[in-house]
Design a protein around this motif. Structure first.
Motif, short mmCIF file in Angstrom:
data_model
loop_
_atom_site.label_atom_id
_atom_site.label_comp_id
_atom_site.label_asym_id
_atom_site.label_seq_id
_atom_site.Cartn_x
_atom_site.Cartn_y
_atom_site.Cartn_z
N VAL A 97 53.42 6.68 42.52
CA VAL A 97 53.32 5.03 42.33
C VAL A 97 52.31 4.75 43.28
N VAL A 98 51.60 3.76 42.85
CA VAL A 98 50.40 3.45 43.47
C VAL A 98 50.27 1.99 43.66
N PRO A 99 50.81 1.32 44.80
CA PRO A 99 50.58 0.07 45.17
C PRO A 99 49.50 -0.31 45.69
N GLU A 100 48.75 -1.36 45.51
CA GLU A 100 47.38 -1.90 46.07
C GLU A 100 47.15 -3.28 45.87
N MET A 101 46.42 -3.81 47.01
CA MET A 101 46.13 -5.08 46.80
C MET A 101 44.76 -5.35 45.96
N ASN A 102 44.86 -4.99 44.79
CA ASN A 102 43.70 -4.96 43.56
C ASN A 102 44.29 -4.52 42.42
N TYR A 103 43.48 -4.47 41.36
CA TYR A 103 44.01 -4.13 39.92
C TYR A 103 44.13 -2.45 39.96
N GLY A 104 43.82 -1.67 40.78
CA GLY A 104 44.13 -0.31 40.53
C GLY A 104 42.99 0.72 40.83
N LEU A 135 52.47 9.24 50.64
CA LEU A 135 51.16 9.90 50.95
C LEU A 135 50.08 8.70 51.27
N ARG A 136 49.69 8.87 52.76
CA ARG A 136 48.90 7.87 53.06
C ARG A 136 47.51 8.34 53.34
N PRO A 137 46.43 8.25 52.47
CA PRO A 137 45.11 8.44 52.77
C PRO A 137 44.39 7.73 54.05
N ILE A 138 44.28 8.41 55.26
CA ILE A 138 43.52 7.70 56.30
C ILE A 138 42.19 7.93 56.13
N TRP A 163 37.59 7.90 51.56
CA TRP A 163 36.51 8.75 50.66
C TRP A 163 35.94 9.52 51.91
N PRO A 164 35.60 10.72 51.66
CA PRO A 164 36.08 11.42 50.28
C PRO A 164 37.52 11.53 50.08
N PHE A 165 37.87 11.25 48.76
CA PHE A 165 39.17 11.13 48.57
C PHE A 165 39.98 12.38 48.68
N PRO A 166 41.14 12.26 49.18
CA PRO A 166 41.97 13.45 49.44
C PRO A 166 42.57 14.22 48.08
N ARG A 167 41.61 14.42 47.31
CA ARG A 167 41.88 14.91 45.85
C ARG A 167 42.77 16.12 46.01
N PHE A 168 42.62 17.25 46.80
CA PHE A 168 43.05 18.48 46.80
C PHE A 168 44.67 18.21 47.35
N HIS A 169 44.70 17.29 48.19
CA HIS A 169 46.16 17.03 48.76
C HIS A 169 47.10 16.64 47.36
N LEU A 170 46.44 15.51 46.94
CA LEU A 170 47.03 15.19 45.59
C LEU A 170 47.38 16.20 44.61
N GLU A 171 46.46 16.89 44.44
CA GLU A 171 46.91 17.98 43.53
C GLU A 171 47.99 18.88 43.81
N GLU A 219 58.78 16.12 51.62
CA GLU A 219 58.95 17.49 51.35
C GLU A 219 59.63 17.73 50.18
N ASP A 220 60.59 16.86 49.70
CA ASP A 220 61.56 17.07 48.70
C ASP A 220 61.62 15.96 47.66
N ALA A 221 60.45 15.12 47.79
CA ALA A 221 60.28 14.11 47.10
C ALA A 221 60.10 14.14 45.62
N ASP A 222 60.72 13.24 44.71
CA ASP A 222 60.32 13.44 43.20
C ASP A 222 59.30 12.38 42.95
N ILE A 223 59.32 11.60 43.73
CA ILE A 223 58.16 10.42 43.42
C ILE A 223 57.46 10.17 44.68
N CYS A 224 56.12 10.38 44.49
CA CYS A 224 55.10 10.24 45.68
C CYS A 224 54.61 8.69 45.60
N ILE A 225 54.40 7.85 46.66
CA ILE A 225 53.73 6.63 46.60
C ILE A 225 52.52 6.99 47.40
N VAL A 226 51.38 6.55 46.87
CA VAL A 226 50.16 6.78 47.48
C VAL A 226 49.67 5.08 48.00
#
Lengths: 376, 277
Positions: A330-337, A306-309, A312-320, A273-280
């Motif tokens: 900030v996007v942490p992943e077990m891959n190169y991004g 934000l956790r996409p459950i 795909w389809p990617f929750p693009r509108f939520h991110l927007e 709600e009040d976040a400045d930084i959003c982790i996806v």
């Protein structure tokens, strides 16, 4: 909600139990680490409930067999990992094109190639979307816990039946092999295949109905003789090269998903709600991300998750929408991004990635490092 | 004559799918005619039959016939068919494949279907070539024969499809040709009625992609070659190995009784359910 008593389960087992609860009655698979426990469990349990387990000669035929079973009216599933997932792409495309409901579980391991069979990864995010050739729709779900392995597998079958589409359960090696104490919900909605509303002579299995309504797939053998092909087809199912019909066939595939994003996409947000930084973050990494949010909040940093459950389809509108409120992602992943790339596409805001490909989980400390670096 | 075409017409999808894709002189139409007569003879209704096909010239057969039809991916027809059979054992499933389809890209599925003895009927239309893609050599193209990818002659030893599936455990194996159309429908009706995995190899001329390159003459010449070189199986066994030449056996080659996959699976069900059954 009335609940069962606690059960100690691992993710793969919970996924298999979810499939049984959804009414899955045919499993075809080929052994591969770290997904094999699903096959092992179902080889024991399916015969008890009138279902069929078969170990096929490879992953190609496993995918073929579950498509065949679904066409005969039985909910079906296969499970695999990296190299096997690559082999399934051919027939996965067939299921997309011919609109056959089925569920494919991919328990992601380190790649490419044989990679690290016993180490987790999230390297198949893009393959789950674009692994098979040509434009095609796909639904991909990403569980973060043992409980979700159960509930989302049921959801995967529901979506498959509702949208006549293959659905991928994109688990990672950690979620699949993680043990947790869970309380399985006693009652959960299960969607079964609807009956056809027209007699055989009027039945067009690929009809474009007004309002985007999806034609029920009638099982083979029930008097509705029709043709199923991987070729571009007209509404009756027969191959066509007529421009308008080609366009209709492919448009319909894409729009049946696109027009129902509100129903298909599930996300979870935490302290956004009040976040400045959003982790996806998704899958097991979302667990680390949640912990990172807690640590950051203790330090007085306004961080949310934000956790996409639905991956795909990617929750693009939520991110927007979120990008209008936050300063960075900030996007942490077990891959190169791979999800990172989608975040960049969705919002012009600053985004940084936290990558890890050494077969270990991204830790809360790693995420915090990026957050603190960015906050300075 | 009239009776035959009436039977044929009953099973075609004339409004939807014609003209067909097969070249003039192609043998696949003869094989399709034999299949229709065989099904008519078995007495199954159209709804009880599922016709599954792979990719290639023979793969198009599923488009033209009025059954539950499934045109799958290249080589994978047997795996789709396996899923259908396991999901609904009441259905009679016929799987039409070409030689490349069944023995090259689909070779793995073929040998394991035999081993598993799943109750399907495989009809392999063998024209010794990849016709649809323009005449490339297949696993059944004879040595020294020419193809668009074997312009100097094939150097690979061909498969004997019937020997292959026999060795892999098929319950019923038969071979016929487009010359022996009546025998072909007899073999097919036996195969459909047979419990377990059955294979019928239908040797079929491809005058355009195979015959032309290898100076085999007209479609009729190619069919006459089948007539001249085919030998009934009992007679074939009596030919001394050194004198076989290009001759090949036709008729029923294997017909054995053994439990099929679903019969074995029912035992698993009993074990899994303990005393409950």
């Amino acid at each position: 909600m009335k609940r069962h008593k606690d059960l100690l389960l691992h993710g793969n087992e919970a996924c298999a139990m979810g499939a049984l609860a959804a009414g899955m009655r045919l499993f075809a698979g080929y052994p591969i680490t770290p997904s094999t426990e699903i096959a092992e469990f179902l080889s024991v349990e399916l015969p008890k409930v009138g279902g069929t387990f078969i170990q096929m000669e490879d992953e190609i035929s496993s995918m073929g067999a579950i498509i065949g079973a679904s066409l005969a009216g039985v909910k079906s599933m296969t499970a695999t990992s990296g190299p096997g997932f690559s082999l399934m792409q051919e027939n996965l495309g067939f299921a997309s094109m011919a609109e056959i409901p089925c569920v494919l579980v991919n328990v992601m391991r380190g790649g490419p190639s044989t990679g690290m069979p016993t180490r987790p990864s999230q390297g198949d995010v893009m393959q789950s979307r674009w692994g098979t050739h040509g434009p095609h729709p796909i639904i991909v779900l990403s569980p973060q816990s043992v409980l979700e392995c159960y509930t989302l597998t049921i959801h995967a079958f529901n979506l498959a039946e509702k949208y006549r589409s293959p659905v991928i359960m994109l688990m990672d090696g950690i979620v699949g092999h993680m043990w947790e104490n869970v309380q399985l919900p006693e009652k959960i909605e299960v969607i079964d295949r609807p009956e056809p509303s027209v007699p055989p002579d009027w039945y067009n299995p690929y009809d474009n109905l007004p309002g985007g309504e999806i034609v029920p797939l009638v099982p083979f053998g029930e008097g509705y003789r029709y043709h199923v092909t991987g070729m571009v087809h007209d509404k009756s199912g027969f191959p066509t090269l007529v421009h308008e019909e080609v366009e209709q066939c492919l448009d319909k595939l894409i729009y049946k998903i696109k027009n129902n994003l509100h129903d298909i996409i599930r996300i979870e947000d935490y302290m956004l709600e009040d976040a400045d930084i959003c982790i996806v973050a998704h899958g097991s990494v979302a667990r680390s991300a949640r912990e990172a949010v807690n640590i950051a909040r203790n330090e007085g940093l306004k961080v949310g998750l934000l956790r996409p459950i639905t991956l795909w389809p990617f929750p693009r509108f939520h991110l927007e929408n979120i990008s209008k409120r936050v300063k960075m992602f900030v996007v942490p992943e077990m891959n190169y991004g791979q999800v990172y790339g989608e975040v960049l596409k969705s919002c012009p805001k600053r985004a940084v990635r936290v990558t890890r490909v050494d077969g270990e989980l991204v830790t809360p400390a790693q995420i915090m490092e990026k957050i603190e670096g960015a906050a300075l | 004559m009239i009776r035959t075409s009436e039977t044929m017409y009953k099973y075609l999808r004339p409004d939807k799918t014609f003209p067909h894709v097969w070249c003039p002189g192609c043998g696949i139409g003869i094989v399709m005619g034999a299949l229709v007569r065989a099904i008519e003879k078995t007495g199954f209704t159209k709804d009880e039959i599922v016709l599954v096909s792979g990719i290639g010239c023979s793969g198009r057969m599923s488009t033209y016939l009025d059954f539950n039809t499934l045109h799958t991916t290249h080589g994978r027809a047997l795996s789709f068919a396996t899923g259908i059979k396991l999901a609904n054992p009441e259905l009679n499933i016929i799987v039409v494949m070409g030689d490349g389809d069944a023995t090259a890209i689909g070779g793995n599925h073929l040998i394991h279907s035999c081993r598993r003895n799943i109750d399907l009927t495989a009809l392999i239309v063998n024209n010794n070539i990849y016709g649809m893609t323009g005449g490339q050599y297949s696993p059944t193209t004879p040595m020294e024969h020419k193809a668009s990818t074997a312009q100097y002659g094939s150097i690979e030893k061909p498969f004997d499809i019937c020997k292959l599936v026999e060795a892999c455990g098929a319950s019923f194996v038969a071979r016929s040709t487009t010359y022996h159309a009546k025998m072909l429908d007899a073999m097919l009706s036996r195969a459909i009625a047979k419990k377990g995995f059955s294979v019928v190899e239908a040797m079929s001329q491809c005058p355009v992609q195979y015959g032309r390159r290898n100076k085999k003459g007209s479609p009729v010449d190619m069919m006459m070659w089948y007539k001249d070189n085919s030998v009934s199986n009992p007679a074939f066994k009596k030919i001394p190995p050194g004198e076989v030449g290009e001759q090949f056996p036709v008729g029923i080659l294997v017909d054995i009784e053994q439990p099929d996959y679903l019969e074995r699976y029912s035992k698993i069900v009993k074990k899994a359910c303990g005393d409950k059954l």
